[in-house]
Design a protein around this motif. Structure first.
Motif, PDB file in Angstrom:
ATOM      1  N   THR A  10       0.845  -1.196   0.000  1.00 43.69           N
ATOM      2  CA  THR A  10       0.000   0.000   0.000  1.00 43.69           C
ATOM      3  C   THR A  10       0.882   1.248   0.000  1.00 43.69           C
ATOM      4  N   GLY A  11       0.345   2.352  -0.480  1.00 39.16           N
ATOM      5  CA  GLY A  11       1.149   3.575  -0.587  1.00 39.16           C
ATOM      6  C   GLY A  11       2.255   3.375  -1.612  1.00 39.16           C
ATOM      7  N   ALA A  13       2.895   4.402  -4.493  1.00 40.91           N
ATOM      8  CA  ALA A  13       3.437   5.518  -5.263  1.00 40.91           C
ATOM      9  C   ALA A  13       4.257   6.477  -4.407  1.00 40.91           C
ATOM     10  N   GLN A  15       7.350   7.592  -1.463  1.00 43.41           N
ATOM     11  CA  GLN A  15       8.829   7.549  -1.450  1.00 43.41           C
ATOM     12  C   GLN A  15       9.353   6.178  -1.030  1.00 43.41           C
ATOM     13  N   ILE A  16       8.803   5.645   0.041  1.00 46.28           N
ATOM     14  CA  ILE A  16       9.268   4.332   0.510  1.00 46.28           C
ATOM     15  C   ILE A  16       8.911   3.276  -0.527  1.00 46.28           C
ATOM     16  N   GLY A  17       7.689   3.364  -1.040  1.00 45.14           N
ATOM     17  CA  GLY A  17       7.246   2.416  -2.061  1.00 45.14           C
ATOM     18  C   GLY A  17       8.188   2.381  -3.249  1.00 45.14           C
ATOM     19  N   LEU A  41      -1.618  -1.022  -3.955  1.00 46.12           N
ATOM     20  CA  LEU A  41      -2.809  -0.268  -3.546  1.00 46.12           C
ATOM     21  C   LEU A  41      -2.438   1.201  -3.399  1.00 46.12           C
ATOM     22  N   ILE A  43      -4.396   5.401  -3.200  1.00 43.04           N
ATOM     23  CA  ILE A  43      -5.614   6.194  -3.216  1.00 43.04           C
ATOM     24  C   ILE A  43      -5.843   6.631  -4.675  1.00 43.04           C
ATOM     25  N   ALA A  46      -3.467   8.862  -6.622  1.00 44.25           N
ATOM     26  CA  ALA A  46      -2.074   8.437  -6.792  1.00 44.25           C
ATOM     27  C   ALA A  46      -1.946   7.201  -7.685  1.00 44.25           C
ATOM     28  N   VAL A  87       2.341   0.443   3.854  1.00 40.51           N
ATOM     29  CA  VAL A  87       3.235   1.599   3.888  1.00 40.51           C
ATOM     30  C   VAL A  87       2.443   2.909   3.880  1.00 40.51           C
ATOM     31  N   ALA A  89       0.016   5.731   4.754  1.00 42.02           N
ATOM     32  CA  ALA A  89      -0.630   6.162   5.989  1.00 42.02           C
ATOM     33  C   ALA A  89      -0.858   7.661   5.900  1.00 42.02           C
ATOM     34  N   GLN A 112      -8.576  -1.900   5.773  1.00 42.37           N
ATOM     35  CA  GLN A 112      -7.518  -2.795   5.292  1.00 42.37           C
ATOM     36  C   GLN A 112      -7.494  -4.087   6.117  1.00 42.37           C
ATOM     37  N   GLY A 130       3.640   2.293   7.872  1.00 40.38           N
ATOM     38  CA  GLY A 130       3.031   3.628   7.989  1.00 40.38           C
ATOM     39  C   GLY A 130       2.768   3.993   9.441  1.00 40.38           C
ATOM     40  N   LEU A 158      14.096  -0.658  11.308  1.00 40.62           N
ATOM     41  CA  LEU A 158      14.933   0.493  10.953  1.00 40.62           C
ATOM     42  C   LEU A 158      15.615   1.045  12.198  1.00 40.62           C
ATOM     43  N   SER A 237      12.145  12.936   4.073  1.00 41.60           N
ATOM     44  CA  SER A 237      12.283  11.916   5.109  1.00 41.60           C
ATOM     45  C   SER A 237      12.984  10.682   4.544  1.00 41.60           C
TER      46      SER A 237
END
Ligand code: NDP
Length: 328
Positions: A10-11, A13, A15-17, A41, A43, A46, A87, A89, A112, A130, A158, A237
């Motif tokens: 998820t998320g 698109a 930066q982390i993705g 996945l 929104i 995006a 990811v 959030a 979810q 997230g 991390l 970030s």
């Protein structure tokens, strides 16, 4: 040939993705012989950006990537998922109260959790990245009553990796010589990176370093505030290091910890070390055969006890807040 493993991100698109998807597709999440099918996945706004990332993934011609599907609907995105990396959030924005933040994330992680409950594969493993990760994981887990609670985890790897790096610099050793480091509690500024149970080349790490001032004034705050320091330096970030830790988390969960070592994962508490049952808190964890267990029987000194209790107290407050909001 093996059947591809369905990995939902998820998320996708974000930066982390962007950093994460290429590492998954290259085989670093599950292994160099495991084909993967990505289910992304996002929104609705995006989805187009996710399609762009999917085009780049295609252009990388990864031999292990057997397909990519993009969704803006959780029920479809989690259908048949074997691994889910949550990811996306709602970040905290200026002027946002904590209650608003928790409520906005409840609106994401509740559906979810329900979608995972309804459609994920029987062996589903969930990692929440997230933020606030521990409590988002709790919300999702509470809405997936048919999935074993142990399958819902949150990322403190991390923080664990950051602690390894700081300790290796201080001690002048390679990170590979450090064992049994632990992050306890919440993935937040209250987290406790613990070197009292850690070992460097087989000897006590705390005794090897023997510098309480460094521990209290440098190591602990540096690890806990590293995210802010990266934003300050990079103007954005941390993303690739977060993605790398997510890869490590799932890889370790699936493939096992090394003999004589453990890792840090936020997992559902069974009451170990005085952490209230049901909270999703970071512990020293070993993994084997795709299952984790909390390392038992460690003696906890008073210095560590106070810090663990403070972080766990914050987790209990977050749980009470989402309960009050009717999110769990
Ligand atoms: P990032 O990809 O940079 O971060 C995603 C999440 O990971 C944030 O909640 C962030 O928390 C968290 N995180 C955890 N650890 C770290 C770390 N060490 N460093 C940085 N972040 C960390 O965010 P973007 O805004 O680039 O992307 C988010 C994407 O998610 C967007 O594309 C958005 O559309 C999507 N989204 C998707 C949803 C869905 O699929 N249903 C729902 C909501 C959003 P923090 O904010 O505290 O840094």
């Amino acid at each position: 040939t093996r059947t591809p493993v369905n990995v939902t991100v998820t998320g996708a698109a974000g930066q982390i993705g962007y950093a994460l998807l290429f590492r998954i597709a290259s085989g670093q999440l599950l292994g160099a012989d495991v084909p993967v099918r990505l289910r992304l996945l996002e929104i609705p706004q995006a989805v187009k950006a996710a399609e762009g990332t999917a085009m780049e993934l295609e252009d990388a011609a990864f031999p292990l990537l057997s397909g990519i599907d993009i969704f803006d609907d959780a029920a479809r995105a989690f259908d048949g998922a074997n691994v889910a990396l949550l990811v996306g959030a709602r970040p905290r924005t200026k002027g946002m109260e904590r209650g608003d933040l928790l409520e906005a994330n409840g609106g994401i992680f509740k559906p979810q959790g329900e979608a995972i409950n309804a459609g994920a594969a029987d062996d589903i493993k969930v990692l929440v990245v997230g933020n606030p990760a521990n409590t988002n994981a709790l919300i999702a887990q509470q809405h997936a009553p048919d999935v074993p609670a142990a399958r819902f985890t949150a990322m403190t790897r991390l923080d664990h990796n950051r602690a390894l790096a700081q300790l290796s610099k201080k001690a002048g050793v390679s990170v590979s010589e450090i064992r049994k480091l632990t992050i306890w509690g919440n993935h937040s500024a209250t987290q406790y990176p613990d070197i009292f149970r850690a070992e460097i080349a087989g000897k006590s790490a705390a005794e090897t370093v023997n510098d309480q001032a460094w521990l209290e004034d440098d190591f602990i705050p540096t690890v806990a505030k590293r995210g802010a320091a990266i934003i300050e330096a990079r103007g954005a970030s941390s993303a690739a290091s977060a993605a790398s830790a997510a890869i490590d988390h799932v890889h370790t969960w699936v493939n096992g910890t090394a003999e004589g070592d453990w890792t840090s994962m936020a997992v559902v508490s069974d009451g170990s070390y005085g952490v209230p049952e049901g909270l999703i808190s970071s512990f020293p964890v070993t993994t084997s055969g795709g299952e984790w267990s909390i390392v038992q029987g460690l003696e906890i000194d008073d210095f560590s006890r106070a810090r663990i209790d403070a972080s766990v107290g914050e987790l209990a407050e977050e749980r009470d807040a989402v309960r009050k909001l009717g999110l769990i």
